[in-house]
Enzyme design. Sequence first.
Site, PDB file in Angstrom:
ATOM      1  N   GLU B  73       0.795  -1.229   0.000  1.00  0.00           N
ATOM      2  CA  GLU B  73       0.000   0.000   0.000  1.00  0.00           C
ATOM      3  C   GLU B  73       0.824   1.273   0.000  1.00  0.00           C
ATOM      4  OE1 GLU B  73      -2.429  -0.700   3.402  1.00  0.00           O
ATOM      5  OE2 GLU B  73      -4.155  -1.264   2.199  1.00  0.00           O
ATOM      6  N   HIS B 226      -3.748 -19.782  25.136  1.00  0.00           N
ATOM      7  CA  HIS B 226      -3.652 -18.325  25.022  1.00  0.00           C
ATOM      8  C   HIS B 226      -4.754 -17.695  25.825  1.00  0.00           C
ATOM      9  CE1 HIS B 226      -7.070 -18.383  22.258  1.00  0.00           C
ATOM     10  NE2 HIS B 226      -6.496 -19.416  21.693  1.00  0.00           N
ATOM     11  N   GLU B 315     -10.589  17.151  38.553  1.00  0.00           N
ATOM     12  CA  GLU B 315     -11.619  18.202  38.613  1.00  0.00           C
ATOM     13  C   GLU B 315     -11.056  19.612  38.736  1.00  0.00           C
ATOM     14  OE1 GLU B 315     -14.404  16.965  41.581  1.00  0.00           O
ATOM     15  OE2 GLU B 315     -15.570  15.803  40.135  1.00  0.00           O
ATOM     16  N   HIS B 459      -9.307  -1.303  64.295  1.00  0.00           N
ATOM     17  CA  HIS B 459      -9.646   0.096  64.027  1.00  0.00           C
ATOM     18  C   HIS B 459     -10.926   0.498  64.736  1.00  0.00           C
ATOM     19  CE1 HIS B 459     -11.377  -2.377  60.790  1.00  0.00           C
ATOM     20  NE2 HIS B 459     -12.403  -1.581  60.909  1.00  0.00           N
TER      21      HIS B 459
END
Lengths: 126, 498
Positions: B73, B226, B315, B459
């Site tokens: 190409e 795989h 933000e 805690h």
Amino acid sequence: MKKKDLKSEKDDIEKNNNEEDNEKDNEEDNEEDKDTYLLKLYVAGKTPNCLKAFANLQEICKKHLGDQYKIEVIDLLENPKLAKGDQIIAIPTLVRKLPTPIKKIIGNLADEERVLVGLDIKKSIH
Amino acid sequence: MNENLRPSNTSNILEKSLTGIVGLDEITYGGLPKGRVSLVCGQAGSGKSILSMEFLVNGIKLKDEAGLYISFEEKEEDIKKNMYSFGWNVDQLIEDNKLLLEYFKIDKSEIEETGEYNLEGLFLRLESAINLINAKRIVIDTIENLFSGFNNEAILRSEIRRLFAWLKEKNMTAIVTGEQGTNQLSLTRNGIEEYVSDCVIHINRTFSEQLSIRRIKIIKYRGSTHGPNEYPFIINENGISVLPITSVQLEYEVSTEMITTGIPKLDNMLGGKGFYKGSAVLISGSSGIGKSTFASTFANSNCERGERVLYLGFEESKDQLIRNLKTINIDLKKHLISGQLMIQMIRPTLIGMEEHLSRIYKLVSDYIPHVVILDPISTFNSISLKRDTQSMLTRLLDFLKSKKITSIFTYFQKGDESYENTSMDISSLIDTWILLKNIEYNGERTRSLYIIKSRGMAHSNQSREFVIGKKGIELIIDVDNRIKIKAKNIYEKKRFKK
């Protein structure tokens, strides 16, 4: 030859027939002068298709081009690097180097009509 | 798999060739089949060529295997340009005879066909190119262009079959690319996948919420297991990265070292010392409750101890964050200057999740921080499907944990959202979760803090009130103390006015 075609397109339809006749004459004159066909046939060894292509090509040239042609056979088995220049993928490939533009025909050239079309010879014989 | 069932003679096992592409070697368990042809197929623009190029370049870099790139190409110059954009030193590789780019032009308009032919020219050219650089890897991109160049499909098909066998015979590790047409039933336009028996990889590109998502899937891999899934991948300035989900393994070393939260009383609530190093902490709460302040306090205390902190904000702008924290006596600027802190603000909507993930990977790998803060992760819900967000955060957490980096995530909780739903289903990956809540009572809004969970430490179960004052965050253990602080604040305010 190409220029002539373009010219004739511009001409009036009435004149067309005459023009074509003239063109034919001119063409024959030109060929005698300078229009030698330079043809390169790319092959890979002496395979049946390659031999066929060479035989077919010789026959067609003799028949339609008189002695106004030159055939160069390039065996890529001997020199594979030459394939790159003309971007050869298929074997056999016939390349018309001259007159320009370059034309390519692949296959064993079995069909005379198509070879003539591919080499742009047909029109002069018309 | 039972170890005893494995063949004892290792030479029988399929040899593989590393691609060097991040993640692809993992999902193929070691790369592409060596000395065989693999097909990489996908739509135009899915990334086939880039994958193939990277395969060649990495072959040279990692294995010193010369590579040949055949394009039907693009011209050599254009291929080069494409490769430059990934920072590969193409010219040097070519000069060293390690890489060879070749353009095989097929222009149907100038070719007439008559009678029989074969593609011996292609074979001869390939052979001479292979011999020139002693190539071990080859890419043919895309083989299907042959179909548009020649009319006789019967000849073409038998020649392509011959080509694949020939490549195998030459012991070339090859990638052949094929383009997927509009017909989704077949993998390639001309069905060349049927000629490839060893490995077929399919890549596709879809768009979701205007963001492009690329995925890669191994369709078949003869003689090898795989990864079974479709894996997202991205193409960035370094090439292709496949980011497989590895969290199933849960195989990281854990630390017993503790680091302070920067708020002594919070440390007390967390078993006395703070967070575990390398743990993941979530701070959730409604708007304005002080999530960023908590995260920044932690960042600040780490910087002061000489640790490196990477702060990723989605933000606020950098300057805004610095200004806001200055009002509560946290000076981030000096840490920025000293290089202890790196603040990166990223607009979440601009890029896709995979891109985010890969950018964060890169930032972390370059900066090597001890602490990473993401503020807030809830933003990602706005740009992506919940599933994608979750998968991205899972992988990110996994990555950070494997590097023993402590991570703080903040999460903005909507008013109507119960905290149990907060976690975007990542709560199972979070080690310590702190919830901040506003309680309205008696004409006053009170900020309170809960520890929802904290793995591996005793805690506190209590909720604690906290205030954000000029000295930063302060937890109020008893009411007297609270009144004292309030009085002090009022006093300071008055003094300030004067």
